[in-house]
Motif scaffolding. Structure first.
Motif, short mmCIF file in Angstrom:
data_model
loop_
_atom_site.label_atom_id
_atom_site.label_comp_id
_atom_site.label_asym_id
_atom_site.label_seq_id
_atom_site.Cartn_x
_atom_site.Cartn_y
_atom_site.Cartn_z
N UNK A 185 0.80 -1.21 0.02
CA UNK A 185 -0.03 0.06 -0.10
C UNK A 185 0.92 1.33 0.07
N UNK A 186 1.83 1.37 0.66
CA UNK A 186 2.72 2.53 0.58
C UNK A 186 3.00 3.05 -0.66
N UNK A 187 3.09 1.98 -1.82
CA UNK A 187 3.30 2.74 -3.10
C UNK A 187 1.98 3.41 -3.74
N UNK A 188 1.01 2.73 -3.39
CA UNK A 188 -0.29 3.65 -3.73
C UNK A 188 -0.50 5.06 -3.40
N UNK A 189 0.13 5.29 -2.07
CA UNK A 189 -0.01 6.59 -1.37
C UNK A 189 1.13 7.51 -2.15
N UNK A 190 2.19 6.82 -2.17
CA UNK A 190 3.43 7.79 -2.68
C UNK A 190 3.03 8.06 -4.03
N UNK A 191 2.58 7.06 -4.86
CA UNK A 191 2.42 7.56 -6.33
C UNK A 191 1.29 8.54 -6.48
N UNK A 192 0.31 8.25 -5.65
CA UNK A 192 -0.89 9.41 -5.75
C UNK A 192 -0.38 10.71 -5.30
N UNK A 193 0.45 10.66 -4.34
CA UNK A 193 0.61 12.06 -3.60
C UNK A 193 2.02 12.84 -4.84
N UNK A 194 2.68 11.90 -5.26
CA UNK A 194 3.81 12.49 -6.30
C UNK A 194 3.19 12.92 -7.53
N UNK A 195 2.01 11.95 -8.03
CA UNK A 195 1.51 12.68 -9.25
C UNK A 195 0.98 14.15 -9.12
N UNK A 196 0.60 14.43 -7.74
CA UNK A 196 0.01 15.85 -7.66
C UNK A 196 1.11 16.78 -7.51
N UNK A 197 2.10 16.49 -6.55
CA UNK A 197 2.74 17.49 -6.04
C UNK A 197 4.37 17.29 -6.68
N UNK A 223 -1.65 12.43 4.73
CA UNK A 223 -2.97 12.55 3.82
C UNK A 223 -3.71 11.18 3.87
N UNK A 224 -3.09 10.03 3.69
CA UNK A 224 -3.80 8.98 3.67
C UNK A 224 -4.75 8.59 5.04
N UNK A 225 -3.85 9.13 5.96
CA UNK A 225 -4.64 8.83 7.50
C UNK A 225 -5.81 9.94 7.49
N UNK A 226 -6.08 11.00 6.77
CA UNK A 226 -6.66 12.03 7.24
C UNK A 226 -7.74 12.38 6.10
N UNK A 228 -10.15 10.85 3.15
CA UNK A 228 -11.04 9.80 2.55
C UNK A 228 -10.88 9.48 1.02
N UNK A 229 -10.83 10.78 0.28
CA UNK A 229 -10.67 10.63 -1.12
C UNK A 229 -9.20 10.24 -1.56
N UNK A 230 -8.53 10.58 -0.75
CA UNK A 230 -6.99 10.35 -1.28
C UNK A 230 -6.91 8.77 -0.84
N UNK A 231 -7.41 8.51 0.07
CA UNK A 231 -7.27 6.97 0.61
C UNK A 231 -7.74 6.13 -0.65
N UNK A 232 -8.63 6.49 -1.23
CA UNK A 232 -9.64 5.78 -2.35
C UNK A 232 -8.66 5.67 -3.52
N UNK A 233 -7.98 6.97 -3.63
CA UNK A 233 -7.22 7.17 -4.95
C UNK A 233 -6.00 6.34 -4.58
N UNK A 234 -5.43 6.18 -3.46
CA UNK A 234 -4.29 5.31 -3.32
C UNK A 234 -4.56 3.91 -3.42
#
Ligand code: ARG
Length: 603
Positions: A185-197, A223-226, A228-234
């Motif tokens: 899962x860490x890659x889901x969060x990281x890739x989603x976040x990096x895509x944006x920033x 972001x993942x912890x707080x 919901x939309x980010x969680x889903x995207x991840x």
């Protein structure tokens, strides 16, 4: 002296059996233990070995232990091959049998050692002659992608490497595996976040360094912890990655490369050799794990999650604890990957490693995890009956205050910084010492010695502790020239090599070697223990046993050298003593090599 003690043990066994047969009927002998319980003598004055069997046989034989000991000794005294190796044995205390090797026997072992590059350590043999040499997998280091390697990974790296070196020296075929955390899962969060920033980080090599990556990871986690939309995207991103979406895979590869390069710098610095086979490797084997567990009837559906309930391992409520292998959302986890890994490692090639033994070097906090994984693998019949699996746990690294190691600002300590600091401190100490000794050395010398000593100090400080206990990280202690430290041993070695170099080549034939002083015999006896120590390290997977031995050996050497003239003596003493110096130097440098510590000519 392992071969000598093995021979003595055999002879004792025969004597022991004869004694038993005089007391009990042939048919009753099967119930008796005929192990002579031969161990190294508890004190040097008692001799080389002691056999303790008379004490435990007293009860079954219904005789006082001393009487049994006498009977055994009497048999040994009539055994010529025994008397060829040992002095007539004596009995001490309630019935210990003390055994002292004949001096001619020690000298002939010594001469063999002088000629033997392996210093008496034999190559491992396979149990049955038609089988290949056992192959061992050591799973160690294993940091996580997009996170800094921390001191726990450092311990795993240093301990794992040293165990690997010892087993390789013994002749095992060793596969050193780096089970990096590169999936999940860490890659889901990281890739989603990096895509944006920082989209460029996912497209270009070297766009960010590991420090940035770690910071991005922290942000993503927050972001993942707080959100919901980010969680889903991840989560969607993980699914894309795991199903092989090419863009996601490309981003993932870039992130892995970035971390890998950073890890490699540390491995290069510490001279660590590893084959990377991360968690992602087992992705295509995960479903097979579930199917297999299902087929063998172990799989239970619990609250939507697929798990295996452990036998004999219960939670606080007294109910069996589960190992979850597939979460209710269909995702796999750390345990599933480890199950796929263990299954693969013990399976025969081509879809497996065909290992006979797998060793995992991680912090003690993962003990329960491995307990569960091993049990499930055992019950699923993935571990062949004669194979061996072992978790090699270690304690925490603490600061000098006994708390978790932190920087002054309270952050976790970066490994690179830690190693660099050790080298810098070693350099300060060295310059100071050179000044005091009035020595003028060039910069390459200073750089080389500081680097070697600094890194050796970190490695040795870790290895010289019993790995199970927590260990306090102290630059002052590990860099000290006094005590059980790397600088002390490196310095001892430099000094000893210097002495025997100064002494020049011996003109005396080895057959004329002779010793007269107790300090010589003591040193010699310690030198001959090397093979036994390696055997213990191999069996107990405790490198600190080797460290303690090397430290004691250099102390025995100091006592010898302080009290017995070497260079000023006359032959045959001079050459005999120089030969002792040479074997001490060889043993120390071989031992240090097995700890992964390179030695110095001068320092
Ligand atoms: N990546 C894990 C960690 O950082 C260590 C992996 C150890 N090996 C294994 N097969 N589980 O804690």
């Amino acid at each position: 002296m392992l071969s000598l003690s093995n021979s003595i043990e055999k002879m004792l066994r025969i004597a022991l059996k004869r004694v038993c047969l005089e007391v009990v009927e042939d048919s009753d002998i099967v119930g008796l233990s005929l192990d002579p319980q031969l161990v190294t003598a508890s004190k040097k004055e008692f001799g080389d070995f002691q056999a303790n069997c008379a004490l435990s046989l007293a009860k079954p034989l219904k005789k006082p232990p001393r009487e049994i000991a006498f009977a055994i000794v009497e048999k040994l005294q009539r055994d010529d091959s025994f008397l060829d190796l040992c002095e007539p044995p004596s009995i001490a205390g309630p019935g210990f049998i003390n055994i002292r090797l004949r001096t001619k026997c020690l000298i002939s072992e010594f001469i063999d050692r002088l000629e033997d590059k392996r210093l008496g350590v034999p190559f491992v043999e396979s149990k049955e002659s038609d089988k290949p040499i056992p192959s061992v997998i050591i799973d160690f280091s294993s940091p996580n992608i997009a996170k800094e390697m921390h001191v726990g990974h450092l311990r795993s790296t240093i301990i794992g490497d040293s165990i690997a070196r010892v087993l390789e020296f013994r002749g095992y075929s060793v596969l050193r595996l780096n089970h990096v955390g590169d999936w999940g899962t860490q890659f889901g969060m990281l890739i989603t976040h990096l895509k944006e920033v920082a989209p460029n980080a996912l497209e270009k090599v070297n766009a960010i360094d590991l420090g940035d990556l770690v910071a991005f990871y922290r942000e993503a986690k927050q972001r993942f912890d707080n959100d919901l939309a980010f969680q889903k995207a991840s989560r969607d991103e993980v699914v894309k990655l795991q199903s092989g979406n090419s863009l996601s895979l490309k981003a993932w590869k870039l992130l892995c490369d970035q971390s890998r390069k950073e890890f490699q710098k540390i491995y290069d610095l510490l001279d660590i050799n590893l084959t990377e086979r991360g968690e992602s490797f087992y992705n295509s084997y995960l479903q097979g794990v579930i199917d297999d567990l299902n087929d063998s009837g172990l799989l239970v559906l619990d609250d939507g999650a697929k798990c295996v309930f452990l036998q004999g391992v219960t939670g606080k409520d007294g109910k069996p604890l589960p190992v979850i292998v597939q979460k209710s959302d269909g995702g796999f986890n750390y345990s599933t990957t480890d199950l796929a890994a263990i299954r693969y490692r013990f399976s025969s090639p081509p879809d497996g490693d065909g290992a006979s033994s797998v060793i995992y070097v991680t912090d003690a906090g993962q003990a329960d995890h491995f307990l569960g994984v091993f049990q499930v693998a055992q019950r699923a019949n993935w571990i062949p009956p004669d194979a061996h699996v072992e978790h090699v746990p270690f304690g925490l690294v603490q600061g000098e205050d006994g708390k978790k190691l932190k920087t002054r600002s309270g952050d976790t300590v970066r490994l690179r910084d830690l190693l660099e600091q050790a080298v810098t401190r070693a350099e300060i100490d060295l310059r100071e010492r050179l000044k005091n000794e009035g020595r003028d050395e060039d910069e390459p010398f200073i750089k080389n010695v500081s680097q070697t000593v600094g890194l050796a100090a970190v490695k040795y400080a870790d290895l010289s502790q019993n790995r199970i206990t927590n260990y306090q990280f102290s630059f002052d202690k590990m860099l000290s020239l006094q005590g059980n430290t790397a600088p002390y041993l490196l310095y001892a070695l430099v000094r000893i090599s210097g002495i025997y170099r100064k002494g020049g080549a011996s003109t005396l034939p080895v057959t004329q070697i002779q010793f007269t002083e107790p300090q010589e015999w003591n040193l010699l006896r310690d030198l001959l223990k090397f093979d036994e120590v390696i055997f213990v390290v191999e069996n107990e997977l405790l490198p600190n046993r080797l460290c303690n031995y090397l430290f004691e050996l250099s102390q025995a050497f100091n006592r010898f050298y302080d009290q017995v003239p070497v260079l000023k003596a006359q032959d045959p003493q001079r050459s005999s003593r120089l030969a002792l110096c040479r074997l001490t130097a060889d043993t120390l440098s071989q031992g240090m090599g097995l700890l992964g510590i390179p030695t110095l000519e001068r320092m």
